[in-house]
Write a protein that holds these residues in place. Sequence first.
Motif, PDB file in Angstrom:
ATOM      1  N   LYS A   1       1.095  11.713   2.195  1.00 41.39           N
ATOM      2  CA  LYS A   1       0.916  11.536   3.636  1.00 41.39           C
ATOM      3  C   LYS A   1       1.183  12.849   4.371  1.00 41.39           C
ATOM      4  CE  LYS A   1       2.532   8.822   7.554  1.00 41.39           C
ATOM      5  NZ  LYS A   1       3.517   7.880   8.046  1.00 41.39           N
TER       6      LYS A   1
ATOM      7  N   THR B   1       0.850  -1.183   0.000  1.00 37.82           N
ATOM      8  CA  THR B   1       0.000   0.000   0.000  1.00 37.82           C
ATOM      9  C   THR B   1       0.891   1.241   0.000  1.00 37.82           C
ATOM     10  OG1 THR B   1      -0.091   0.223   2.413  1.00 37.82           O
ATOM     11  CG2 THR B   1      -1.739  -1.236   1.366  1.00 37.82           C
ATOM     12  N   TYR B   2       0.300   2.371  -0.340  1.00 38.13           N
ATOM     13  CA  TYR B   2       1.065   3.616  -0.340  1.00 38.13           C
ATOM     14  C   TYR B   2       1.514   3.976   1.072  1.00 38.13           C
ATOM     15  CZ  TYR B   2      -0.085   4.125  -5.216  1.00 38.13           C
ATOM     16  OH  TYR B   2      -0.185   3.919  -6.569  1.00 38.13           O
TER      17      TYR B   2
ATOM     18  N   GLU C   1       7.542   7.174  -7.040  1.00 34.93           N
ATOM     19  CA  GLU C   1       6.434   6.623  -6.254  1.00 34.93           C
ATOM     20  C   GLU C   1       6.644   6.759  -4.754  1.00 34.93           C
ATOM     21  OE1 GLU C   1       3.925   3.039  -6.951  1.00 34.93           O
ATOM     22  OE2 GLU C   1       5.168   2.920  -8.767  1.00 34.93           O
TER      23      GLU C   1
ATOM     24  N   SER D   1       4.171   8.806  -2.153  1.00 31.37           N
ATOM     25  CA  SER D   1       3.599   8.261  -0.919  1.00 31.37           C
ATOM     26  C   SER D   1       3.909   9.160   0.274  1.00 31.37           C
ATOM     27  CB  SER D   1       4.146   6.856  -0.654  1.00 31.37           C
ATOM     28  OG  SER D   1       3.764   5.977  -1.676  1.00 31.37           O
TER      29      SER D   1
ATOM     30  N   ALA E   1      -3.038   7.056  -3.644  1.00 30.18           N
ATOM     31  CA  ALA E   1      -2.392   7.200  -2.326  1.00 30.18           C
ATOM     32  C   ALA E   1      -3.248   8.088  -1.425  1.00 30.18           C
ATOM     33  CB  ALA E   1      -0.988   7.792  -2.480  1.00 30.18           C
TER      34      ALA E   1
ATOM     35  N   LYS F   1      -1.381   7.566  -9.385  1.00 29.18           N
ATOM     36  CA  LYS F   1      -0.778   6.956  -8.199  1.00 29.18           C
ATOM     37  C   LYS F   1      -0.945   7.879  -6.990  1.00 29.18           C
ATOM     38  CE  LYS F   1       2.601   4.329 -10.882  1.00 29.18           C
ATOM     39  NZ  LYS F   1       1.986   3.036 -10.701  1.00 29.18           N
TER      40      LYS F   1
END
Length: 111
Positions: free
Chosen positions: A69, A3-4, A61, A65, A106, A102
Motif C-alpha cells: 500500500k 482483503t489485503y 503478511e 499489505s 496485494a 501474496k
Amino acid sequence: MSTYLEQAKTVAGFVETLSREHPKAAEGFLTLHKSSAGDSALTGRQKELIALGISIAIRCEGCISCHVKAALKAGATQEEIVETIGVSILMGGGPSVVYGEKAYQAMKEMM
C-alpha cells in the motif's frame, strides 16, 4: 481471509489501539517509522520497496499489505514491485515464492 487492504487497515488500527494501551511502545515504533520513511539519500519509494522485500523474506503478511500500500502510494510501479518480489525470492528462497505471490495479489488488489 480479509482483503489485503483490510489487512493493512487492521494493522493501522492496532497501532492506534497500542497507542492507547501501551503508548511508549507505540511512540517508539512510530518515531522509528517516521525517522526511517520519506526522502533522504533514498527516496520514500525506494525505502518502501526495500521494506516490502524484507516483508516477503521474513514472511509477514501484515507487513506485506502495509508496504505494498505504501509503495503504491509513493509511486511504485507494478514492474518495480514485481522486481522487488524477484529479489526477495533470491534472498529468501522457496518460502519467498509463496509470500511473493501474496505481495503480488496485494498489489493487484490495491492498484
